[in-house]
Write a protein that holds these residues in place. Structure first.
Motif, PDB file in Angstrom:
ATOM      1  N   LYS A 183       2.151   1.792  -3.436  1.00  0.00           N
ATOM      2  CA  LYS A 183       1.091   2.390  -4.261  1.00  0.00           C
ATOM      3  C   LYS A 183       1.098   3.906  -4.130  1.00  0.00           C
ATOM      4  O   LYS A 183       0.977   4.629  -5.132  1.00  0.00           O
ATOM      5  N   LYS A 184       1.217   4.382  -2.921  1.00  0.00           N
ATOM      6  CA  LYS A 184       1.166   5.823  -2.675  1.00  0.00           C
ATOM      7  C   LYS A 184       2.384   6.534  -3.257  1.00  0.00           C
ATOM      8  O   LYS A 184       2.268   7.600  -3.857  1.00  0.00           O
ATOM      9  N   ASN A 236       2.122   5.991  -7.207  1.00  0.00           N
ATOM     10  CA  ASN A 236       0.833   6.307  -7.831  1.00  0.00           C
ATOM     11  C   ASN A 236       0.404   5.228  -8.833  1.00  0.00           C
ATOM     12  O   ASN A 236       0.039   5.518  -9.986  1.00  0.00           O
ATOM     13  N   LYS A 240      -1.671   1.123  -9.068  1.00  0.00           N
ATOM     14  CA  LYS A 240      -2.559   0.198  -8.371  1.00  0.00           C
ATOM     15  C   LYS A 240      -1.738  -0.982  -7.848  1.00  0.00           C
ATOM     16  O   LYS A 240      -0.698  -1.327  -8.399  1.00  0.00           O
ATOM     17  N   ALA A 241      -2.248  -1.614  -6.812  1.00  0.00           N
ATOM     18  CA  ALA A 241      -1.551  -2.771  -6.236  1.00  0.00           C
ATOM     19  C   ALA A 241      -1.361  -3.863  -7.282  1.00  0.00           C
ATOM     20  O   ALA A 241      -0.353  -4.583  -7.276  1.00  0.00           O
ATOM     21  N   ASN A 263       0.828  -1.213   0.000  1.00  0.00           N
ATOM     22  CA  ASN A 263       0.000   0.000   0.000  1.00  0.00           C
ATOM     23  C   ASN A 263       0.858   1.258   0.000  1.00  0.00           C
ATOM     24  O   ASN A 263       0.520   2.266  -0.638  1.00  0.00           O
TER      25      ASN A 263
END
Length: 209
Positions: A51-52, A55, A57-58, A48
């Motif tokens: 992801k941040k 930018n 998706k997992a 997660n």
């Protein structure tokens, strides 16, 4: 299945070293190395955070890699004054690999004209090899540049960029640091790239054709 190669690719595309990524996430550099080489699998909470940072998706980390390695470190050419600024050259090969993949997708539906560059490259090599004396090298390079300008019909520096792109060279802009203005490369698929950096507007005319 978590693909560590995808983590390494997206990290390099974002210009981050393993240590820089580890510092952002309060992890150890060793942990990042283990994830990328698939010795360990990151927990969901760590994914997660990836992801941040990137930018994406997992799902990105759980799908097979799609870009192939067509760019090599030794094939990237800097201007002579930039040769000491190569710490992130591996990251640039990843950028070329991904860019080439998407260009292939876009161009697969097009009928592109035959590029004059392979023949021009062979001619340039022949001209370069004609002189074996060190004091003749500068003159030989001037002859090579003049021949290239004639073959590409370059009348002035103001139209150089346009004529290079018209000949089939992919010219892109990206942040490659303040110490490098540009680099060029040929991929294993015979694609020529010129990447312009922060200093591109200062001395673009010095890029070797």
């Amino acid at each position: 299945m978590f693909f560590g190669e995808k983590l390494q690719s997206v990290r390099e595309l974002n210009g981050l070293s393993r240590k820089e990524l580890a510092d952002k996430l309060n992890l150890s550099e060793q942990a990042i190395w283990q994830y990328e080489n698939q010795y360990t699998v990151p927990k969901f909470e760590v994914v997660n955070e990836f992801k941040k940072v990137f930018n994406v998706k997992a799902q990105f980390f759980y799908t097979e890699p799609f870009a192939t390695n067509i760019s090599k470190v030794e094939s990237i050419a800097y201007r002579s004054s930039d040769r000491e600024a190569r710490k992130k050259t591996k990251m640039e090969t990843t950028f070329i690999d991904f860019t080439s993949y998407f260009l292939d997708k876009f161009e697969s539906k097009l009928n592109l004209p035959t590029s004059p560059l392979p023949l021009l490259r062979d001619e340039s090599v022949q001209l370069y090899n004609m002189s074996t004396k060190t004091n003749d090298r500068l003159l030989q390079l001037e002859n090579i540049a003049e021949n290239a300008r004639k073959k590409l019909d370059v009348q002035s520096n103001s139209e150089l960029l346009y004529k290079l792109e018209l000949s089939g060279i992919y010219i892109l802009e990206k942040n490659i640091g303040t110490s490098i203005d540009a680099y060029s490369t040929w991929t294993s698929q015979e694609k020529p790239f010129i990447i312009l950096g922060n200093k591109k507007s200062q001395r673009f005319e010095e890029i070797s054709i």
